[in-house]
Every structure is written in C-alpha cells, then in structure tokens.
Write a protein that holds these residues in place. Structure first.
Motif, PDB file in Angstrom:
ATOM      1  N   PHE A   1      36.064  47.273  38.337  1.00  0.00           N
ATOM      2  CA  PHE A   1      36.588  46.034  38.895  1.00  0.00           C
ATOM      3  C   PHE A   1      37.648  46.272  39.958  1.00  0.00           C
ATOM      4  CE2 PHE A   1      34.779  42.606  36.403  1.00  0.00           C
ATOM      5  CZ  PHE A   1      34.198  43.303  35.364  1.00  0.00           C
ATOM      6  N   GLY A   2      37.687  45.348  40.919  1.00  0.00           N
ATOM      7  CA  GLY A   2      38.761  45.320  41.886  1.00  0.00           C
ATOM      8  C   GLY A   2      39.988  44.650  41.315  1.00  0.00           C
TER       9      GLY A   2
ATOM     10  N   LEU B   1      37.161  38.056  40.775  1.00  0.00           N
ATOM     11  CA  LEU B   1      37.074  39.505  40.631  1.00  0.00           C
ATOM     12  C   LEU B   1      35.755  40.007  41.203  1.00  0.00           C
ATOM     13  CD1 LEU B   1      38.356  39.738  36.973  1.00  0.00           C
ATOM     14  CD2 LEU B   1      39.444  40.830  38.924  1.00  0.00           C
TER      15      LEU B   1
ATOM     16  N   PHE C   1      40.943  32.992  39.438  1.00  0.00           N
ATOM     17  CA  PHE C   1      41.120  34.410  39.734  1.00  0.00           C
ATOM     18  C   PHE C   1      39.729  35.011  39.922  1.00  0.00           C
ATOM     19  CE2 PHE C   1      43.577  38.021  40.226  1.00  0.00           C
ATOM     20  CZ  PHE C   1      43.237  39.057  39.367  1.00  0.00           C
TER      21      PHE C   1
ATOM     22  N   TYR D   1      32.880  37.712  39.814  1.00  0.00           N
ATOM     23  CA  TYR D   1      33.215  36.994  38.595  1.00  0.00           C
ATOM     24  C   TYR D   1      34.402  36.080  38.886  1.00  0.00           C
ATOM     25  CZ  TYR D   1      30.508  40.263  35.647  1.00  0.00           C
ATOM     26  OH  TYR D   1      29.508  40.998  35.043  1.00  0.00           O
TER      27      TYR D   1
END
Lengths: 115, 115
Positions: A106-107, A90, A88, A36
């Motif tokens: 999520f990371g 993800l 950003f 994402y």
C-alpha cells in the motif's frame, strides 16, 4: 526494491470540483493496481482494480472513475466531487499472476476532504 | 464473491494482556488470508499471511494467526500485547486459485493498549 508513490497526501476540494489522484509504482513491471477507500468503521472498500494498461474493473458504482494510462500509473478521477466522496484513498499494487499467491503493498494514502 | 467479518470494532487491553481478534470469511474455495496493521499515521503493513501448509502462521512482532478451515476463520493472536501494538488491524482474503483477484478486507478492529 519496489516502491509505491501516491499524491497528494492531503487535499481539500469544493463540492462540484474535479478530482485527480495519482499513484505510481517503481521497481516492478505489469503490477496489478488497486484503489481502495478507507472510511472510519467501514474498513477498506475496493473501488477499482487493474490487471493491465487500459483494463479497469469497477467494484462499486459511484461518482469516481479510474484510468491506467501507463503500466505503472493508476489515476483516480471524478468530474464533480460530492460531499460523500470525502475519505482516505489508498493505492496498492501486487505482483501480476504467475503466482496466485501474492500480497498487496500500500501507498501512504490521500486524505480527501470535500467541502 | 468473498466477504470478511471482523466482529470486534474496538478492543481495549492492558499491557501484557493476551489478544485474540476474530476474523471470519465467506468463500467456498481455496483462499489466501492476510492480516494487515495500520499504526497511527502510517500506511498499511502486512503482519502475516497464509497461503497453504501449516495452518498456524507466525508473523512479525510476535503475532500469529490460525487458519481453521472448518470454521472459515483466521483469528489473530498475541500472547502479551504492548503499548506499541495500538493500531487498527484488518483481516483480508482473496480467492486462492483465481487469477488476479483483489484482496477483500474486513471493516477493521481498533486495538487500544493502555498502561
């Protein structure tokens, strides 16, 4: 327990340079994997998802590509970065179907700045 | 394809005020619904999820959400917010009976809680 690793945490790259972001998952097999992009005011935009090795679905045509060379490894790449690729990024995973009721984990994300 | 609308971009509340964040989705079939939270500097975490059963779902930290099928809504509520609830909140949906469909997120609502 399952964990997801994403690196690097931050990255500054010049326009036109290549990109490789890596994500790995531990403690599970055959996960669904996702990339994402989060931009301010635009939420999370799904870029790619994968249900198995070598199987990639692209949601948004753009300057990026994804690959899944191993079961628990998901790579986001670009041959030539654009300024608009800043954001950003993800990585996330979810259990493979067997149950359709899942959640995504999520990371920590990678902050990419293209200069 | 599914889509999610979060109508409030930024909400500012005083401590102890009640919170309701709106979320509407578009999809005609069975859905799974999620609320994620992102605290400043941290990764996305699941607050609560709805798969089936009781449409009033309770999550962590005193949050709850109600699924109203007729309104295609899944609003997030908390009776009394705290300063520590300052974060960005994301509503997400995926098709409940389609194999391996990824989560689709709204654009997020930024909550600022002031003393």
């Amino acid at each position: 327990s399952q964990t997801i690793h994403q690196w690097p945490a931050t990255l500054v790259q010049p326009v036109g340079s290549p990109l490789s972001l890596e994500c790995t998952v531990e403690g599970t097999s055959n996960p669904n994997l996702y990339w994402y992009r989060q931009a301010a005011g635009r939420g999370l935009q799904l870029l790619f998802y994968s249900v198995g090795i070598g199987q990639i679905s692209s949601e948004v045509p753009q300057n990026l590509s994804a690959s899944r060379p191993q079961d628990r490894q998901f790579i986001l790449s670009s041959k030539k970065l654009l300024l608009s690729d800043s954001g950003f990024y993800l990585c996330a995973w979810s259990p493979l179907s067997g149950t359709v009721n899942f959640e995504a984990f999520f990371g920590q994300g990678t902050r990419l700045t293209v200069v | 394809a599914q889509s999610v609308s979060q109508h409030n971009h930024h909400v500012i509340l005083s401590e102890a005020a009640s919170l309701e964040l709106g979320c509407n989705y578009s999809y005609g079939g069975t859905v799974n619904l999620f609320w994620y939270v992102q605290y400043p500097g941290q990764h996305l975490q699941l607050l609560l999820k709805y798969f089936s059963g009781d449409p009033l779902v309770k999550g962590i930290k005193g949050f709850e959400a109600e699924f109203i099928k007729s309104k295609f809504s899944f609003n997030l509520r908390k009776p009394s917010v705290q300063w520590s609830d300052t974060a960005e909140y994301f509503c997400a949906v995926n098709a409940g009976q389609l194999w391996n469909t990824p989560l689709v997120f709204g654009k997020g609502t930024r909550l600022s809680v002031i003393a």
